[in-house]
Write a protein that holds these residues in place. Structure first.
Motif, PDB file in Angstrom:
ATOM      1  N   ARG A   1       0.825  -1.207   0.000  1.00 46.44           N
ATOM      2  CA  ARG A   1       0.000   0.000   0.000  1.00 46.44           C
ATOM      3  C   ARG A   1       0.861   1.259   0.000  1.00 46.44           C
ATOM      4  O   ARG A   1       0.603   2.208  -0.741  1.00 46.44           O
ATOM      5  CB  ARG A   1      -0.910   0.004   1.226  1.00 46.44           C
ATOM      6  N   VAL A   2       1.911   1.260   0.814  1.00 47.32           N
ATOM      7  CA  VAL A   2       2.814   2.411   0.853  1.00 47.32           C
ATOM      8  C   VAL A   2       3.519   2.574  -0.482  1.00 47.32           C
ATOM      9  O   VAL A   2       3.679   3.692  -0.990  1.00 47.32           O
ATOM     10  CB  VAL A   2       3.831   2.254   2.000  1.00 47.32           C
ATOM     11  N   GLN A   3       3.938   1.464  -1.076  1.00 45.15           N
ATOM     12  CA  GLN A   3       4.634   1.543  -2.363  1.00 45.15           C
ATOM     13  C   GLN A   3       3.716   2.076  -3.454  1.00 45.15           C
ATOM     14  O   GLN A   3       4.141   2.862  -4.309  1.00 45.15           O
ATOM     15  CB  GLN A   3       5.180   0.165  -2.742  1.00 45.15           C
ATOM     16  N   LEU A   4       2.453   1.667  -3.450  1.00 46.92           N
ATOM     17  CA  LEU A   4       1.525   2.101  -4.489  1.00 46.92           C
ATOM     18  C   LEU A   4       1.043   3.526  -4.278  1.00 46.92           C
ATOM     19  O   LEU A   4       0.998   4.323  -5.224  1.00 46.92           O
ATOM     20  CB  LEU A   4       0.324   1.156  -4.549  1.00 46.92           C
ATOM     21  N   PHE A   5       0.651   3.862  -3.036  1.00 51.45           N
ATOM     22  CA  PHE A   5      -0.046   5.118  -2.793  1.00 51.45           C
ATOM     23  C   PHE A   5       0.681   6.075  -1.860  1.00 51.45           C
ATOM     24  O   PHE A   5       0.197   7.184  -1.623  1.00 51.45           O
ATOM     25  CB  PHE A   5      -1.443   4.835  -2.215  1.00 51.45           C
ATOM     26  N   GLY A   6       1.814   5.662  -1.324  1.00 51.92           N
ATOM     27  CA  GLY A   6       2.526   6.509  -0.382  1.00 51.92           C
ATOM     28  C   GLY A   6       2.062   6.260   1.048  1.00 51.92           C
ATOM     29  O   GLY A   6       0.985   5.701   1.285  1.00 51.92           O
ATOM     30  N   PRO A   7       2.861   6.678   2.032  1.00 56.50           N
ATOM     31  CA  PRO A   7       2.516   6.424   3.433  1.00 56.50           C
ATOM     32  C   PRO A   7       1.515   7.432   3.976  1.00 56.50           C
ATOM     33  O   PRO A   7       1.372   8.540   3.441  1.00 56.50           O
ATOM     34  CB  PRO A   7       3.865   6.570   4.141  1.00 56.50           C
TER      35      PRO A   7
END
Length: 283
Positions: free
Chosen positions: A61-67
Motif C-alpha cells: 500500500r505504501v509503495q503504491l499510494f505513499g505512506p
C-alpha cells in the motif's frame, strides 16, 4: 504510459460537491463544463483502503499510494519496511501510482420509445479518445446513433424526428464492454450543450427529511444528487517517476489490486447501497 479503468455504476453514486445551494446537496462537478465527475482523491482513497492490513499488504500500500501519518509513526513498521525495501520511509514519499479523475462516457436517459438510451457528446468522446488512438480520428458527428434512423426517438422532455438521426456503424468501438457488467446497445451522440442539459435532468435526486424521536418531521428537507446507475465512466492511471526501476512491479501490483476488487464502493451513503460500481482494467 497512461491506462484506463472503467466504472459501470450498479447504484446511484454521490460524491459531495464544494457548495450547497439552498436545500440541494450537490455532487462534485467540473468547473468548466458543470458535468458530474468523481474526484481522483475519492477513487484513490477507496483503492488505498481496499489493500489488506497484513504487514506485506501495508508495504504494498505504501509503495503504491505513499505512506499516511500512521505509517510514519509506527517504528516497528518503519524498521520492517526499510529492511524489506532497502529504502527509507518518510512522510513525503510519493507512491508509485497516480490516479486521475473519473469522467463520464455514457449516461442512461429514459425514453418513451426505446426504454433507455445512453447518450454522450463529441466533447466526452474526444476526451476519452485521447487515451485510445485507434478511434481518435473517428469522433462521430452529433445525432449519430445505433438506433434506426427512420424512427421517432422520445427522450426525457425531447423528441428527435425522422431525418434528424445519422446511422453510426462503428458505434461499438466507442462503448467499452464487459461481459459481466455492461449491456449498452442503444446509443446516441448529442451536441455538447444538449447532452449536458439531458445529463443534468437525469441525475438522481432523493428527498431527505430529518425525523425526531416521535417520527415527526423535524426542520426542513433537502435534495441529494447522484449520478444514475448504468452510467459508464472511466479514470486514467499510470506510474509516477517515483517508481524508477520498479515500474513494472507497480503496474502488476495495481492490476492485481483491481482484479481482487471487481466491485467497489465509491463516495458516500454506503449504508444505503449507494456508490457500488463494477470496474475493469482496459485491455
Amino acid at each position: 504510459m497512461t491506462d484506463l479503468v472503467y466504472l459501470y455504476l450498479l447504484a446511484p453514486l454521490h460524491t459531495g460537491g464544494t457548495t450547497q445551494e439552498g436545500n440541494l446537496l450537490g455532487i462534485a462537478r467540473e468547473s468548466h463544463t458543470n458535468l458530474p465527475y468523481i474526484p481522483s482523491s475519492t477513487i484513490r482513497g477507496r483503492l488505498r483502503a481496499s489493500v489488506g492490513t497484513s504487514i506485506e499488504n501495508r508495504i504494498k500500500r505504501v509503495q503504491l499510494f505513499g505512506p499516511d501519518l500512521k505509517d510514519t509513526q509506527d517504528s516497528d513498521f518503519i524498521e520492517y519496511y526499510e529492511m524489506e525495501t532497502d529504502k527509507r520511509l518518510t512522510q513525503l514519499e510519493q507512491g508509485n501510482v497516480w490516479v486521475g479523475d473519473g469522467s463520464i462516457l455514457w449516461v442512461p436517459v429514459p425514453s418513451l420509445s426505446h426504454g433507455v438510451v445512453w447518450v454522450s457528446s463529441p466533447l466526452l468522446l474526444k476526451r476519452w479518445a485521447r487515451f485510445n488512438s485507434a478511434v481518435a480520428n473517428q469522433i462521430p458527428a452529433p445525432y449519430s446513433t445505433s438506433l434506426q434512423t427512420n424512427a421517432l426517438v422520445y427522450l426525457k422532455d425531447a423528441i428527435l424526428k425522422q431525418g434528424d438521426l445519422k446511422a453510426w456503424s462503428d458505434w461499438q468501438n466507442f462503448v467499452p464492454q464487459n461481459s459481466d457488467a455492461v449491456a449498452i446497445d442503444k446509443v446516441l451522440v448529442l451536441p455538447d450543450q444538449h447532452c449536458a442539459t439531458l445529463i443534468q435532468m437525469c441525475l438522481w435526486r432523493q428527498v431527505k427529511v430529518k425525523l425526531d424521536e416521535h417520527k415527526s418531521v423535524e426542520g426542513g428537507f433537502r435534495y441529494e444528487e447522484a449520478i444514475p446507475p448504468d452510467a459508464l465512466m472511466y479514470f486514467p492511471w499510470g506510474i509516477t517517476s517515483q517508481a524508477n526501476g520498479s515500474s513494472q512491479k507497480a503496474r502488476n501490483d495495481f492490476a492485481q489490486l483491481l482484479a481482487g476488487h471487481e466491485i467497489l464502493q465509491i463516495g458516500g451513503q454506503e449504508s444505503l447501497g449507494r456508490g457500488f460500481v463494477q470496474q475493469w482494467l482496459a485491455q
